[in-house]
Scaffold this active site. Sequence first.
Site, mmCIF file in Angstrom:
data_model
loop_
_atom_site.group_PDB
_atom_site.id
_atom_site.type_symbol
_atom_site.label_atom_id
_atom_site.label_comp_id
_atom_site.label_asym_id
_atom_site.label_seq_id
_atom_site.Cartn_x
_atom_site.Cartn_y
_atom_site.Cartn_z
ATOM 1 N N GLU A 93 0.865 -1.191 0.000
ATOM 2 C CA GLU A 93 0.000 0.000 0.000
ATOM 3 C C GLU A 93 0.899 1.238 0.000
ATOM 4 O OE1 GLU A 93 -3.516 0.875 -0.010
ATOM 5 O OE2 GLU A 93 -2.441 2.767 -0.110
ATOM 6 N N ASP A 143 -8.431 2.057 -7.365
ATOM 7 C CA ASP A 143 -8.962 3.365 -7.755
ATOM 8 C C ASP A 143 -9.500 3.273 -9.182
ATOM 9 O OD1 ASP A 143 -8.157 4.822 -5.347
ATOM 10 O OD2 ASP A 143 -6.125 4.366 -6.010
ATOM 11 N N ASP A 179 -16.367 -2.063 -7.802
ATOM 12 C CA ASP A 179 -17.785 -1.678 -7.754
ATOM 13 C C ASP A 179 -18.104 -0.731 -8.910
ATOM 14 O OD1 ASP A 179 -16.462 0.577 -6.952
ATOM 15 O OD2 ASP A 179 -17.772 1.005 -5.242
HETATM 16 C C1 LIG Z 1 -10.055 2.673 -3.558
HETATM 17 S S1 LIG Z 1 -8.833 2.194 -2.400
HETATM 18 C C2 LIG Z 1 -9.371 0.561 -1.885
HETATM 19 C C3 LIG Z 1 -8.709 0.085 -0.624
HETATM 20 C C4 LIG Z 1 -9.077 -1.324 -0.136
HETATM 21 N N1 LIG Z 1 -8.629 -2.348 -1.075
HETATM 22 C C5 LIG Z 1 -10.561 -1.451 0.142
HETATM 23 O O1 LIG Z 1 -11.234 -2.197 -0.573
HETATM 24 O O2 LIG Z 1 -11.034 -0.811 1.094
HETATM 25 C C6 LIG Z 1 -7.427 1.848 -3.440
HETATM 26 C C7 LIG Z 1 -6.125 1.770 -2.678
HETATM 27 O O3 LIG Z 1 -5.072 1.370 -3.540
HETATM 28 C C8 LIG Z 1 -3.901 2.093 -3.188
HETATM 29 N N2 LIG Z 1 -3.028 2.092 -4.385
HETATM 30 C C9 LIG Z 1 -3.290 2.644 -5.602
HETATM 31 N N3 LIG Z 1 -2.290 2.421 -6.458
HETATM 32 C C10 LIG Z 1 -1.345 1.711 -5.768
HETATM 33 C C11 LIG Z 1 -0.061 1.202 -6.128
HETATM 34 N N4 LIG Z 1 0.438 1.371 -7.344
HETATM 35 N N5 LIG Z 1 0.634 0.535 -5.177
HETATM 36 C C12 LIG Z 1 0.128 0.361 -3.928
HETATM 37 N N6 LIG Z 1 -1.081 0.824 -3.537
HETATM 38 C C13 LIG Z 1 -1.814 1.485 -4.447
HETATM 39 C C14 LIG Z 1 -4.415 3.450 -2.774
HETATM 40 O O4 LIG Z 1 -3.505 4.141 -1.941
HETATM 41 C C15 LIG Z 1 -5.707 3.087 -2.044
HETATM 42 O O5 LIG Z 1 -5.493 2.874 -0.674
#
Ligand SMILES: C[S@@+](CC[C@H](N)C(=O)[O-])C[C@H]1O[C@@H](n2cnc3c(N)ncnc32)[C@H](O)[C@@H]1O
Length: 238
Positions: A93, A143, A179
Amino acid sequence: MTEVTKTELTEDGKVIRKVRSFVRREGRLTKGQEQALNESWPTMGIDFEATELDWQQVFGNDNPVVLEIGFGMGASLVEMAKNAPEKNFVGIEVHTPGVGACLMAAREAGVSNLRVMCHDAVEVFEQMLPKDSLDTVQLFFPDPWHKKRHHKRRIVQLPFAEMVRDKLKVGGVFHMATDWENYAEHMIDVMEAAPHYQNVAQEGLYVPRPDDRPLTKFEQRGQRLGHGVWDIKYTRTA
Ligand SMILES: C[S@@+](CC[C@H](N)C(=O)[O-])C[C@H]1O[C@@H](n2cnc3c(N)ncnc32)[C@H](O)[C@@H]1O
């Protein structure tokens, strides 16, 4: 908010702009997160370095390795690790408070089969993960980058899918959930274009919500808003 793209130089000095799947939003650490980072990082944290990891050395056993990309605050990852002590779990993360929260939850749950990294997962895959070594890769609610002009920032792209495949064992599974229907369709398009993957779904393109995937905060919010959820599983075939 800091940069989404990072400027890097090639060996001959040419400027390249690297597209990132995230925007850094450091935010403040709570006292608890800071304490958990200080106390648990030495045993559960893996620092980023350009050296290939050896899972036997990391965990002290040969149990199957499940790796999660973008675990958010880590609640579901910790729950999965607690429910499956016969497996090893690794979470990556970029958001430091999330990593702190995950370490807090891990300590509370008393799990010892979990390691975390605080870095861009793409770079970790490129530089640190051994080939043919993972049983499962999990990507839950990445994301979505809703706007068309931002779709290039979505982490699921053909080179990424191929990189994940190469780190999975043959027979290993890449499990995604989203989603956002348009992202689900994009994931299917990418996975169908990547060689040596097979969709696990028996009927249609999506698998039913697996019982072993805990409900995340993110998904709970989506449910409240009436969003659908699409689970996608592909297995590496060769
Ligand atoms: C929309 S959130 C979902 C978090 C979690 N999986 C949930 O379902 O509650 C997406 C997460 O992916 C992380 N993220 C995005 N790109 C990433 C990358 N290249 N490496 C590590 N983490 C990443 C973001 O910081 C964020 O916390």
